[in-house]
Design an enzyme around this catalytic site. Structure first.
Site, PDB file in Angstrom:
ATOM      1  N   GLU A  14       9.114   0.583   4.670  1.00  0.00           N
ATOM      2  CA  GLU A  14      10.125   1.568   4.278  1.00  0.00           C
ATOM      3  C   GLU A  14      11.042   1.926   5.437  1.00  0.00           C
ATOM      4  O   GLU A  14      10.612   1.992   6.591  1.00  0.00           O
ATOM      5  CB  GLU A  14       9.434   2.834   3.756  1.00  0.00           C
ATOM      6  CG  GLU A  14       8.602   2.581   2.511  1.00  0.00           C
ATOM      7  CD  GLU A  14       7.641   3.704   2.177  1.00  0.00           C
ATOM      8  OE1 GLU A  14       7.204   3.768   1.013  1.00  0.00           O
ATOM      9  OE2 GLU A  14       7.310   4.504   3.077  1.00  0.00           O
ATOM     10  N   GLU A  31       9.115   1.701  -7.612  1.00  0.00           N
ATOM     11  CA  GLU A  31       7.705   1.362  -7.704  1.00  0.00           C
ATOM     12  C   GLU A  31       6.881   2.637  -7.779  1.00  0.00           C
ATOM     13  O   GLU A  31       7.373   3.729  -7.498  1.00  0.00           O
ATOM     14  CB  GLU A  31       7.266   0.521  -6.510  1.00  0.00           C
ATOM     15  CG  GLU A  31       7.444   1.190  -5.172  1.00  0.00           C
ATOM     16  CD  GLU A  31       7.145   0.231  -4.020  1.00  0.00           C
ATOM     17  OE1 GLU A  31       6.190   0.517  -3.270  1.00  0.00           O
ATOM     18  OE2 GLU A  31       7.853  -0.778  -3.892  1.00  0.00           O
ATOM     19  N   ASN A  32       5.620   2.487  -8.157  1.00  0.00           N
ATOM     20  CA  ASN A  32       4.713   3.617  -8.139  1.00  0.00           C
ATOM     21  C   ASN A  32       4.151   3.761  -6.732  1.00  0.00           C
ATOM     22  O   ASN A  32       3.865   2.778  -6.051  1.00  0.00           O
ATOM     23  CB  ASN A  32       3.594   3.462  -9.168  1.00  0.00           C
ATOM     24  CG  ASN A  32       2.940   2.094  -9.144  1.00  0.00           C
ATOM     25  OD1 ASN A  32       3.614   1.065  -9.150  1.00  0.00           O
ATOM     26  ND2 ASN A  32       1.611   2.080  -9.139  1.00  0.00           N
ATOM     27  N   ARG A  69      -1.180  -1.739  -8.581  1.00  0.00           N
ATOM     28  CA  ARG A  69      -1.389  -2.916  -7.789  1.00  0.00           C
ATOM     29  C   ARG A  69      -2.108  -3.947  -8.611  1.00  0.00           C
ATOM     30  O   ARG A  69      -2.903  -3.599  -9.473  1.00  0.00           O
ATOM     31  CB  ARG A  69      -2.209  -2.538  -6.545  1.00  0.00           C
ATOM     32  CG  ARG A  69      -2.451  -3.676  -5.552  1.00  0.00           C
ATOM     33  CD  ARG A  69      -3.032  -3.187  -4.265  1.00  0.00           C
ATOM     34  NE  ARG A  69      -2.449  -2.006  -3.692  1.00  0.00           N
ATOM     35  CZ  ARG A  69      -1.397  -1.998  -2.880  1.00  0.00           C
ATOM     36  NH1 ARG A  69      -0.797  -3.143  -2.582  1.00  0.00           N
ATOM     37  NH2 ARG A  69      -0.963  -0.876  -2.409  1.00  0.00           N
ATOM     38  N   HIS A 110       8.282  13.576  -1.612  1.00  0.00           N
ATOM     39  CA  HIS A 110       8.553  14.611  -2.614  1.00  0.00           C
ATOM     40  C   HIS A 110       8.064  15.993  -2.213  1.00  0.00           C
ATOM     41  O   HIS A 110       8.478  16.998  -2.797  1.00  0.00           O
ATOM     42  CB  HIS A 110       7.908  14.220  -3.948  1.00  0.00           C
ATOM     43  CG  HIS A 110       6.429  13.974  -3.833  1.00  0.00           C
ATOM     44  ND1 HIS A 110       5.505  14.979  -3.982  1.00  0.00           N
ATOM     45  CD2 HIS A 110       5.725  12.840  -3.564  1.00  0.00           C
ATOM     46  CE1 HIS A 110       4.283  14.472  -3.818  1.00  0.00           C
ATOM     47  NE2 HIS A 110       4.391  13.178  -3.561  1.00  0.00           N
TER      48      HIS A 110
END
Length: 321
Positions: free
Chosen positions: A58, A253-254, A281, A171
């Site tokens: 990321e 994505e989760n 996954r 978040h």
């Protein structure tokens, strides 16, 4: 604290020679080797490459290391190596404020597991002139790193396939005025700044799509979520708006391994905005009980379900090697 994080090379060392190459040259050499090995498949079998630009792939600083951090601490700034300190001092001197040439100290900004209201910087300091200067410099350094790495990816792959980059779904404390956890990760999303629009601009400059995490999460009303000012749905909406404003494909994505109906339903709720989705996954857990059936139904939904539905989302499966 003097500790070394080996998950990712400091972005402040991108152009520092290590041995006979800089880290940026190392990234370029790796991508060039990949392009050479799969040259016959680029644009066909291999249609997209996600370019890692930080921890977990990321574009962010390693501000919430699991070995040091407890949810929902706001994390720590990551700019204490010699190259970061030198750059900060240089920029502070250039704007006529050499006294701004050091990061906030821990007596004012807390530690990995601190809450914003427990320290001076994320209560009032971030709104003051020094706080604004520091957050702008810190986030700009991250964006410049993204530009450098995506630029190398562009040079190597030469539009033979799509490139993308990942942005973290931080978040917790999103609902707090300081956006403290985002700030320590390098996303300047307070003081009337739109951190995600600024990152989307960087991706747009290099023709990269944006992949975002935490699509399975909902904004809860339980005590812990309220305490942590967590608002994943509000965060996702801001990122979707930012990518749309710059005409970027939005993928996601989760964040956590989920195999339940609620997670699938929430991910599917973003379908109209999605260019692609990476599923976490693919493992043995997916084949147990009713998990595989739920995944099959989810895949059908994301691929359109009805034959006359032209909106099909590309699904990618992530596994751990």
């Amino acid at each position: 604290d003097g500790e070394e994080n080996r998950e990712y090379i400091s972005l402040f060392a991108d152009e520092v020679v290590v041995g006979d190459r800089t880290p940026l040259q190392m990234y370029e050499d790796w991508m060039a080797a990949f392009a050479a090995e799969f040259s016959a498949d680029l644009g066909s079998l291999v249609q997209e490459v996600m370019v890692g630009m930080g921890p977990c792939g990321e574009l962010r600083y390693p501000s919430y290391r699991l070995s040091h951090w407890n949810y929902c601490g706001h994390g720590e700034f990551q700019c204490y190596d010699q190259h970061a300190l030198q750059l900060l001092s240089t920029i502070a001197t250039a704007v006529g404020r050499p006294d701004w040439g050091l990061p906030p100290n821990k007596t004012t900004v807390g530690n990995y597991s601190s809450y914003p209201h427990d320290n001076e910087f994320f209560t009032t300091g971030f709104k003051e002139d020094y706080g604004k200067f520091f957050l702008d410099w810190y986030s700009s350094a991250l964006k410049d790193h993204g530009r450098r790495v995506l630029g190398k990816a562009q040079e190597v792959f030469q539009n033979k396939l799509a490139i993308s980059g990942k942005v973290a779904g931080i978040h917790w404390w999103y609902g707090h005025v300081s956006h403290a956890a985002e700030a320590t990760a390098g996303y300047y999303n307070t003081n009337f700044r739109n951190g995600y629009a600024e990152i989307a601009r960087v991706f747009k400059e290099h023709g990269a799509s944006l992949d975002f995490t935490c699509l399975e999460m909902v904004t809860e009303i339980d005590e812990k979520s309220q305490e942590c000012h967590s608002n994943p749905e509000g965060l996702i909406a801001q990122v979707v708006e930012a990518t749309a404003a710059f005409g970027l494909p939005f993928s996601g994505e989760n964040a956590l391994q989920r195999y339940d109906e609620a997670a699938y339903t929430q991910m599917a709720s973003h379908r109209e905005h999605l260019h692609g989705l990476t599923y976490l996954r693919l493992n043995w857990e997916l084949t147990r009980d009713d998990n595989l059936k739920r995944f099959k139904d989810f895949t059908t939904t994301m691929h359109g379900g009805l034959e006359d539905d032209t909106k099909k989302v590309a699904l990618r499966g992530a596994t751990r090697l």
